[in-house]
Enzyme design. Structure first.
Site, PDB file in Angstrom:
ATOM      1  N   GLU A  35      -6.192 -10.704  -1.210  1.00  0.00           N
ATOM      2  CA  GLU A  35      -6.947 -10.529   0.051  1.00  0.00           C
ATOM      3  C   GLU A  35      -8.461 -10.447  -0.205  1.00  0.00           C
ATOM      4  O   GLU A  35      -9.176  -9.694   0.434  1.00  0.00           O
ATOM      5  CB  GLU A  35      -6.496  -9.244   0.757  1.00  0.00           C
ATOM      6  CG  GLU A  35      -5.023  -9.135   1.009  1.00  0.00           C
ATOM      7  CD  GLU A  35      -4.628  -7.886   1.757  1.00  0.00           C
ATOM      8  OE1 GLU A  35      -5.517  -7.205   2.310  1.00  0.00           O
ATOM      9  OE2 GLU A  35      -3.434  -7.559   1.808  1.00  0.00           O
ATOM     10  N   GLU A  83       0.810  -1.235   0.000  1.00  0.00           N
ATOM     11  CA  GLU A  83       0.000   0.000   0.000  1.00  0.00           C
ATOM     12  C   GLU A  83       0.842   1.284   0.000  1.00  0.00           C
ATOM     13  O   GLU A  83       0.594   2.217   0.773  1.00  0.00           O
ATOM     14  CB  GLU A  83      -0.950  -0.040   1.209  1.00  0.00           C
ATOM     15  CG  GLU A  83      -1.837  -1.272   1.189  1.00  0.00           C
ATOM     16  CD  GLU A  83      -2.714  -1.431   2.430  1.00  0.00           C
ATOM     17  OE1 GLU A  83      -2.745  -0.529   3.278  1.00  0.00           O
ATOM     18  OE2 GLU A  83      -3.365  -2.492   2.555  1.00  0.00           O
TER      19      GLU A  83
HETATM   20  O1  G3I Z   1      -9.722  -8.507  18.247  1.00  0.00           O
HETATM   21  C1  G3I Z   1      -9.073  -7.479  18.997  1.00  0.00           C
HETATM   22  C2  G3I Z   1     -10.035  -6.907  20.029  1.00  0.00           C
HETATM   23  O2  G3I Z   1     -10.331  -7.915  20.982  1.00  0.00           O
HETATM   24  C3  G3I Z   1      -9.375  -5.714  20.710  1.00  0.00           C
HETATM   25  O3  G3I Z   1     -10.277  -5.146  21.622  1.00  0.00           O
HETATM   26  C4  G3I Z   1      -8.983  -4.703  19.635  1.00  0.00           C
HETATM   27  C5  G3I Z   1      -8.308  -3.495  20.225  1.00  0.00           C
HETATM   28  O4  G3I Z   1      -7.005  -3.868  20.618  1.00  0.00           O
HETATM   29  O5  G3I Z   1      -8.062  -5.295  18.711  1.00  0.00           O
HETATM   30  C6  G3I Z   1      -8.692  -6.386  18.034  1.00  0.00           C
HETATM   31  O6  G3I Z   1      -7.733  -6.927  17.156  1.00  0.00           O
HETATM   32  C7  G3I Z   1      -7.531  -6.129  16.014  1.00  0.00           C
HETATM   33  C8  G3I Z   1      -7.906  -6.965  14.792  1.00  0.00           C
HETATM   34  O7  G3I Z   1      -7.585  -6.273  13.597  1.00  0.00           O
HETATM   35  C9  G3I Z   1      -9.411  -7.257  14.746  1.00  0.00           C
HETATM   36  O8  G3I Z   1      -9.610  -8.013  13.524  1.00  0.00           O
HETATM   37  C10 G3I Z   1      -6.060  -5.780  15.969  1.00  0.00           C
HETATM   38  O9  G3I Z   1      -5.757  -4.911  17.044  1.00  0.00           O
HETATM   39  C11 G3I Z   1      -5.744  -5.115  14.644  1.00  0.00           C
HETATM   40  O10 G3I Z   1      -4.322  -4.952  14.537  1.00  0.00           O
HETATM   41  C12 G3I Z   1      -6.198  -6.006  13.512  1.00  0.00           C
HETATM   42  O11 G3I Z   1      -6.061  -5.298  12.327  1.00  0.00           O
HETATM   43  C13 G3I Z   1      -5.618  -6.057  11.213  1.00  0.00           C
HETATM   44  C14 G3I Z   1      -5.166  -4.996  10.207  1.00  0.00           C
HETATM   45  O12 G3I Z   1      -4.785  -5.589   8.966  1.00  0.00           O
HETATM   46  C15 G3I Z   1      -3.959  -4.271  10.768  1.00  0.00           C
HETATM   47  O13 G3I Z   1      -2.971  -5.235  11.004  1.00  0.00           O
HETATM   48  C16 G3I Z   1      -6.728  -6.916  10.616  1.00  0.00           C
HETATM   49  O14 G3I Z   1      -7.037  -8.009  11.476  1.00  0.00           O
HETATM   50  C17 G3I Z   1      -6.271  -7.449   9.257  1.00  0.00           C
HETATM   51  O15 G3I Z   1      -7.327  -8.173   8.642  1.00  0.00           O
HETATM   52  C18 G3I Z   1      -5.884  -6.278   8.367  1.00  0.00           C
HETATM   53  O16 G3I Z   1      -5.458  -6.796   7.140  1.00  0.00           O
HETATM   54  C19 G3I Z   1      -5.099  -5.781   6.169  1.00  0.00           C
HETATM   55  C20 G3I Z   1      -3.887  -6.287   5.397  1.00  0.00           C
HETATM   56  O17 G3I Z   1      -2.837  -6.578   6.302  1.00  0.00           O
HETATM   57  C21 G3I Z   1      -3.492  -5.270   4.351  1.00  0.00           C
HETATM   58  N1  G3I Z   1      -4.617  -4.980   3.455  1.00  0.00           N
HETATM   59  C22 G3I Z   1      -5.824  -4.518   4.155  1.00  0.00           C
HETATM   60  C23 G3I Z   1      -6.254  -5.564   5.175  1.00  0.00           C
HETATM   61  C24 G3I Z   1      -7.539  -5.143   5.851  1.00  0.00           C
HETATM   62  O18 G3I Z   1      -7.332  -3.955   6.565  1.00  0.00           O
END
Ligand code: G3I
Length: 395
Positions: free
Chosen positions: A304, A188
């Site tokens: 994705e 990105e």
């Molecule tokens: O589940 C916890 C929740 O219990 C907690 O209260 C909350 C606050 O800390 O965090 C939650 O976890 C979050 C999770 O997403 C929920 O799905 C993580 O902190 C957060 O880091 C995570 O974000 C991820 C995001 O990338 C950033 O890393 C997503 O899972 C993930 O699907 C997303 O993937 C991205 C790709 O890497 C790049 N392209 C876009 C894609 C979607 O955004």
């Protein structure tokens, strides 16, 4: 002409009127968007499609029959806690991608605890799981402007950013050399709204190192694992709308620049995060973009894919049919391009999707963006992917 004095009251009244006006304009825009989404959804719901398939062969086999790969992202925590989920990956996929474990810091994973240390515990677990299930493993992602650990902002500067980039890639890619088939080396890096002529996103990496950070990242990755397929990955490249057109143009120019300077880049990753209500997918325009990328000698991966549900009806049958249509329309155009080698969905089952947290439905109903439902039953979206593989030309 007589000018009324600028009293405090007059300024206050003017300010409130302005705010009211802005509020009205925002509300009007939201109402227009809602109405537009609803009319798109009504049209999509009216289209009768059966998504019939032959047999019940798993997606991995249907993909392999055409020389393609199918896989999905997953998190260690979900696979470890839910053995029935792990079985589904072994059944349906030939590729696994870690949703969190190879980012600098995401969710419960912290690959980079301190500026000088690496914690491979979670990533090793994922690679070992993939090996045990006979799954090919994709690395996501080495250099991104998000998911940087808390120490990054106070530690990385113009003077040491290049050293941090090189050390991270050498250490992480070197640790897994020979066990990770492809890497999202840079993720990105394009954002036309940031206003640069080259369309690059203003990230710490760009600001500290300059635009050559991208070339440098690929060169270090190539030295660290000469066998890995090296990918540039981005989103919002799919639809026939101005923002996506601008991004396709900027990504293509970036790829042309990298190829012209001999950067060891091998493929473009198109994330494929689609919107179920969106009707502005132009197969011909998207095929032209894919052909332009392929003409640079690059492979293409859909990295994705999922379908979000803004405005879609609560009824499962109606919703699933609309989302299956989005999957099939996009993939039937995409898989026609011989340079496309893999489809990865961003998750496999609705029980585990980022969209639950990031884009929940306003009615509170569980979202249904993926091929398997929350009980691992195949949905019409699964049929749509199966049909796309069955109808794709052999590579
Ligand atoms: O589940 C916890 C929740 O219990 C907690 O209260 C909350 C606050 O800390 O965090 C939650 O976890 C979050 C999770 O997403 C929920 O799905 C993580 O902190 C957060 O880091 C995570 O974000 C991820 C995001 O990338 C950033 O890393 C997503 O899972 C993930 O699907 C997303 O993937 C991205 C790709 O890497 C790049 N392209 C876009 C894609 C979607 O955004």
């Amino acid at each position: 002409m007589f000018q009324r004095p600028w009293t405090r009251r007059r300024i206050l009244v003017l300010g409130l009127n302005t705010l009211a006006g802005v509020g009205t304009a925002v509300a009007a825009k939201a109402a227009y968007r809602h109405q537009k989404v609803q009319s798109q959804v009504q049209w999509l719901a009216s289209v009768d499609r059966s998504f019939a398939i032959e047999g019940n062969t798993a997606l991995r086999e249907r993909a392999a029959a055409k020389g393609l790969l199918y896989g999905a992202a997953a998190r260690r925590g979900d696979l470890e806690a839910d053995p029935s989920l792990a079985i589904q990956y072994g059944r349906e996929c030939n590729v696994l991608v870690p949703e969190w474990e190879l980012k600098w810091s995401a969710g419960s994973s912290l690959l980079r605890p301190t500026p000088s240390s690496f914690n491979f515990t979670d990533a090793d677990w994922m690679v070992n799981f993939a090996q045990a299930q006979d799954l090919i493993f994709r690395g996501h992602t080495l250099i991104w402007h998000l998911c940087l650990p808390s120490w990054f902002e106070t530690t990385v500067t113009r003077n040491n950013a290049e050293q941090f980039l090189v050390q991270h890639i050498k250490t992480v890619v070197g640790h897994f050399a020979g066990r990770i088939s492809s890497w999202d080396v840079v993720n990105e890096a394009i954002e036309p709204n940031d206003g640069r002529a080259d369309g690059l996103r203003n990230t710490p990496w760009l600001n500290f190192i300059g635009e050559d950070y991208i070339d440098l990242a690929f060169r270090v990755a190539a030295i660290s694992d000469p066998k890995a397929l090296l990918v540039y990955n981005d989103y919002d490249l799919e639809y026939d709308i101005p923002s996506h057109e601008a991004k396709r143009s900027a990504v293509l120019k970036l790829l042309e620049r990298l190829k012209s300077k001999g950067t060891p880049i091998h493929a473009l990753g198109i994330q494929g995060h689609l919107a179920g209500h969106e009707t502005r997918f132009n197969a011909q325009k998207f095929r032209k973009f894919l052909a332009d990328v392929a003409s640079l000698g690059l492979k293409i991966l859909i990295t994705e894919m999922d379908v979000s549900e803004e405005g879609l009806p609560a009824d499962f049958q109606e919703r699933d049919r609309i989302m299956a249509g989005a999957y099939e329309d996009f993939l039937s155009a995409t898989l026609d391009e011989q340079a496309v080698t893999a489809l990865i969905t961003w998750g496999l089952s609705d029980r585990y999707t980022w969209l639950t947290d990031f884009y929940p439905r306003s009615d509170g109903a569980a979202v249904r963006p993926l091929p398997l439902d929350e009980n691992f039953q195949r949905k019409l979206s699964w049929n749509a992917i199966a049909r796309a593989f069955d109808q794709a030309p052999v590579r």
